[in-house]
Write a protein that holds these residues in place. Structure first.
Motif, PDB file in Angstrom:
ATOM      1  N   TYR A 255       7.875   2.545   6.276  1.00  0.00           N
ATOM      2  CA  TYR A 255       7.213   3.021   5.059  1.00  0.00           C
ATOM      3  C   TYR A 255       5.706   3.149   5.250  1.00  0.00           C
ATOM      4  CZ  TYR A 255      11.531   2.767   2.402  1.00  0.00           C
ATOM      5  OH  TYR A 255      12.805   2.978   1.938  1.00  0.00           O
ATOM      6  N   ASN A 256       5.154   2.296   6.082  1.00  0.00           N
ATOM      7  CA  ASN A 256       3.726   2.428   6.371  1.00  0.00           C
ATOM      8  C   ASN A 256       3.451   3.765   7.068  1.00  0.00           C
ATOM      9  OD1 ASN A 256       1.062   1.217   6.336  1.00  0.00           O
ATOM     10  ND2 ASN A 256       1.266   1.019   8.554  1.00  0.00           N
ATOM     11  N   ASP A 257       4.317   4.142   8.005  1.00  0.00           N
ATOM     12  CA  ASP A 257       4.188   5.447   8.678  1.00  0.00           C
ATOM     13  C   ASP A 257       4.381   6.593   7.685  1.00  0.00           C
ATOM     14  OD1 ASP A 257       3.799   4.249  11.096  1.00  0.00           O
ATOM     15  OD2 ASP A 257       5.809   4.657  11.894  1.00  0.00           O
ATOM     16  N   LEU A 258       5.363   6.430   6.816  1.00  0.00           N
ATOM     17  CA  LEU A 258       5.642   7.482   5.834  1.00  0.00           C
ATOM     18  C   LEU A 258       4.453   7.657   4.876  1.00  0.00           C
ATOM     19  CD1 LEU A 258       7.651   9.580   4.865  1.00  0.00           C
ATOM     20  CD2 LEU A 258       8.867   7.793   3.596  1.00  0.00           C
ATOM     21  N   MET A 259       3.781   6.574   4.568  1.00  0.00           N
ATOM     22  CA  MET A 259       2.588   6.677   3.719  1.00  0.00           C
ATOM     23  C   MET A 259       1.487   7.447   4.421  1.00  0.00           C
ATOM     24  SD  MET A 259       2.196   3.247   1.495  1.00  0.00           S
ATOM     25  CE  MET A 259       0.944   4.073   0.536  1.00  0.00           C
ATOM     26  N   LYS A 260       1.336   7.196   5.720  1.00  0.00           N
ATOM     27  CA  LYS A 260       0.304   7.921   6.480  1.00  0.00           C
ATOM     28  C   LYS A 260       0.625   9.411   6.505  1.00  0.00           C
ATOM     29  CE  LYS A 260      -1.177   4.071   9.334  1.00  0.00           C
ATOM     30  NZ  LYS A 260      -0.717   3.277  10.467  1.00  0.00           N
ATOM     31  N   LYS A 261       1.929   9.724   6.651  1.00  0.00           N
ATOM     32  CA  LYS A 261       2.334  11.135   6.720  1.00  0.00           C
ATOM     33  C   LYS A 261       2.176  11.862   5.394  1.00  0.00           C
ATOM     34  CE  LYS A 261       5.545  10.664  10.563  1.00  0.00           C
ATOM     35  NZ  LYS A 261       6.761   9.915  10.877  1.00  0.00           N
ATOM     36  N   THR A 262       2.275  11.150   4.286  1.00  0.00           N
ATOM     37  CA  THR A 262       2.253  11.815   2.981  1.00  0.00           C
ATOM     38  C   THR A 262       0.913  11.663   2.252  1.00  0.00           C
ATOM     39  OG1 THR A 262       3.288   9.822   2.044  1.00  0.00           O
ATOM     40  CG2 THR A 262       4.755  11.649   2.581  1.00  0.00           C
ATOM     41  N   LYS A 263       0.036  10.882   2.835  1.00  0.00           N
ATOM     42  CA  LYS A 263      -1.244  10.549   2.180  1.00  0.00           C
ATOM     43  C   LYS A 263      -1.989  11.774   1.650  1.00  0.00           C
ATOM     44  CE  LYS A 263      -4.508   8.693   4.813  1.00  0.00           C
ATOM     45  NZ  LYS A 263      -5.910   9.107   4.801  1.00  0.00           N
ATOM     46  N   ASP A 264      -2.141  12.788   2.485  1.00  0.00           N
ATOM     47  CA  ASP A 264      -2.916  13.959   2.072  1.00  0.00           C
ATOM     48  C   ASP A 264      -2.037  15.149   1.696  1.00  0.00           C
ATOM     49  OD1 ASP A 264      -5.454  12.696   2.631  1.00  0.00           O
ATOM     50  OD2 ASP A 264      -4.950  12.942   4.753  1.00  0.00           O
ATOM     51  N   THR A 265      -0.713  14.943   1.681  1.00  0.00           N
ATOM     52  CA  THR A 265       0.170  16.101   1.502  1.00  0.00           C
ATOM     53  C   THR A 265       1.135  15.975   0.322  1.00  0.00           C
ATOM     54  OG1 THR A 265       1.690  15.073   3.081  1.00  0.00           O
ATOM     55  CG2 THR A 265       0.195  16.737   3.947  1.00  0.00           C
ATOM     56  N   ASP A 266       1.474  14.765  -0.063  1.00  0.00           N
ATOM     57  CA  ASP A 266       2.460  14.597  -1.129  1.00  0.00           C
ATOM     58  C   ASP A 266       2.207  13.280  -1.868  1.00  0.00           C
ATOM     59  OD1 ASP A 266       4.635  14.311  -2.776  1.00  0.00           O
ATOM     60  OD2 ASP A 266       6.145  14.442  -1.196  1.00  0.00           O
ATOM     61  N   MET A 267       1.390  13.383  -2.904  1.00  0.00           N
ATOM     62  CA  MET A 267       0.987  12.192  -3.662  1.00  0.00           C
ATOM     63  C   MET A 267       2.159  11.523  -4.375  1.00  0.00           C
ATOM     64  SD  MET A 267      -2.212  13.317  -3.117  1.00  0.00           S
ATOM     65  CE  MET A 267      -2.783  14.573  -4.245  1.00  0.00           C
ATOM     66  N   ILE A 268       3.152  12.323  -4.758  1.00  0.00           N
ATOM     67  CA  ILE A 268       4.297  11.750  -5.485  1.00  0.00           C
ATOM     68  C   ILE A 268       5.099  10.820  -4.572  1.00  0.00           C
ATOM     69  CG2 ILE A 268       6.383  12.270  -6.830  1.00  0.00           C
ATOM     70  CD1 ILE A 268       3.941  13.442  -8.172  1.00  0.00           C
ATOM     71  N   THR A 269       5.426  11.355  -3.374  1.00  0.00           N
ATOM     72  CA  THR A 269       6.163  10.520  -2.418  1.00  0.00           C
ATOM     73  C   THR A 269       5.301   9.333  -1.997  1.00  0.00           C
ATOM     74  OG1 THR A 269       7.478  12.402  -1.639  1.00  0.00           O
ATOM     75  CG2 THR A 269       7.335  10.500  -0.176  1.00  0.00           C
ATOM     76  N   TYR A 270       4.035   9.609  -1.747  1.00  0.00           N
ATOM     77  CA  TYR A 270       3.102   8.553  -1.344  1.00  0.00           C
ATOM     78  C   TYR A 270       3.113   7.402  -2.358  1.00  0.00           C
ATOM     79  CZ  TYR A 270      -1.417   6.372  -0.232  1.00  0.00           C
ATOM     80  OH  TYR A 270      -2.413   5.477   0.085  1.00  0.00           O
ATOM     81  N   ASN A 271       3.014   7.770  -3.618  1.00  0.00           N
ATOM     82  CA  ASN A 271       2.984   6.770  -4.687  1.00  0.00           C
ATOM     83  C   ASN A 271       4.302   5.991  -4.778  1.00  0.00           C
ATOM     84  OD1 ASN A 271       1.676   5.585  -7.063  1.00  0.00           O
ATOM     85  ND2 ASN A 271       3.262   6.675  -8.203  1.00  0.00           N
ATOM     86  N   MET A 272       5.404   6.688  -4.608  1.00  0.00           N
ATOM     87  CA  MET A 272       6.706   6.025  -4.636  1.00  0.00           C
ATOM     88  C   MET A 272       6.816   5.034  -3.476  1.00  0.00           C
ATOM     89  SD  MET A 272      10.505   7.576  -3.938  1.00  0.00           S
ATOM     90  CE  MET A 272      10.164   7.738  -2.185  1.00  0.00           C
ATOM     91  N   VAL A 273       6.426   5.509  -2.296  1.00  0.00           N
ATOM     92  CA  VAL A 273       6.531   4.664  -1.105  1.00  0.00           C
ATOM     93  C   VAL A 273       5.606   3.443  -1.216  1.00  0.00           C
ATOM     94  CG1 VAL A 273       6.293   4.570   1.418  1.00  0.00           C
ATOM     95  CG2 VAL A 273       7.304   6.582   0.346  1.00  0.00           C
ATOM     96  N   LEU A 274       4.459   3.635  -1.836  1.00  0.00           N
ATOM     97  CA  LEU A 274       3.545   2.497  -2.037  1.00  0.00           C
ATOM     98  C   LEU A 274       4.231   1.392  -2.834  1.00  0.00           C
ATOM     99  CD1 LEU A 274       0.718   1.170  -1.889  1.00  0.00           C
ATOM    100  CD2 LEU A 274       0.091   2.495  -3.912  1.00  0.00           C
ATOM    101  N   GLY A 275       4.930   1.775  -3.880  1.00  0.00           N
ATOM    102  CA  GLY A 275       5.668   0.796  -4.692  1.00  0.00           C
ATOM    103  C   GLY A 275       6.739   0.088  -3.884  1.00  0.00           C
ATOM    104  N   ILE A 276       7.470   0.858  -3.093  1.00  0.00           N
ATOM    105  CA  ILE A 276       8.545   0.268  -2.268  1.00  0.00           C
ATOM    106  C   ILE A 276       7.940  -0.661  -1.209  1.00  0.00           C
ATOM    107  CG2 ILE A 276      10.428   0.742  -0.650  1.00  0.00           C
ATOM    108  CD1 ILE A 276      10.952   3.377  -2.125  1.00  0.00           C
TER     109      ILE A 276
END
Ligand code: FE
Ligand code: FE
Ligand code: MG
Length: 165
Positions: free
Chosen positions: A119-140
């Motif tokens: 999930y840490n990697d997924l946050m890096k991948k979505t940080k500048d491209t998909d705030m919705i997924t980023y925010n969801m992953v942050l919660g998880i």
């Protein structure tokens, strides 16, 4: 699927859907591993350990729910066949064949560490491209970090108890 909602994603959506389905398979495995672990666990502090495992199982299932919703929102389909979870999963499944508390705790700690990295990697991948997924992953990710610490704390208590009688 929401058309505009999909368009605002700044990365390849099919690639993102694959990453999300991988997480989806992992969450189901995590759920089942905790759920079964809570039932079979044996040894000192087993009641305290089982209570924590059940709580975590519930939370892993909620993660699967969040990830599935996001997959559908992006026009994808959550994996329909449980047998495919093995192909997709990155963190895998550790069957609780040895029911001793320490073994169960260590297996789940391994799972949490894998989830945290993923999930840490997924946050890096979505940080500048998909705030919705980023925010969801942050919660998880917040919960996975909490899970790892909960399990390590139980392991520590268990070791103190065994050492000091
Ligand atoms: Fe999870
Ligand atoms: Fe977790
Ligand atoms: Mg907990």
């Amino acid at each position: 699927m929401g058309t505009r909602g999909r368009e605002i994603v700044g990365m390849n959506v099919d690639e993102l859907l694959k990453l999300l389905n991988k997480a989806f398979a992992d969450e189901w495995f995590a759920y089942y591993q905790y759920w079964l672990g809570a039932k079979v666990v044996k040894g000192p502090m087993k009641d305290a350990v089982a209570a924590e495992l059940i709580q975590h199982a519930t939370e892993e299932l909620a993660h699967a729910d969040l990830v599935a919703n996001r997959i559908i929102q992006l026009g994808g389909a959550p994996i329909t066949e449980p047998k495919k979870w093995y192909e997709w999963s990155g963190c895998g499944y550790n069957p609780p064949n040895d029911e001793y508390v320490k073994t169960i705790l260590n297996q789940n700690i391994d799972g949490e560490r894998c989830a945290i990295s993923y999930y840490n990697d997924l946050m890096k991948k979505t940080k500048d491209t998909d705030m919705i997924t980023y925010n969801m992953v942050l919660g998880i990710l917040n919960q996975e970090v909490e899970h790892e610490e909960d399990l390590q704390a139980l392991l520590e208590d268990l070791e103190l108890m065994v050492k000091r009688g």
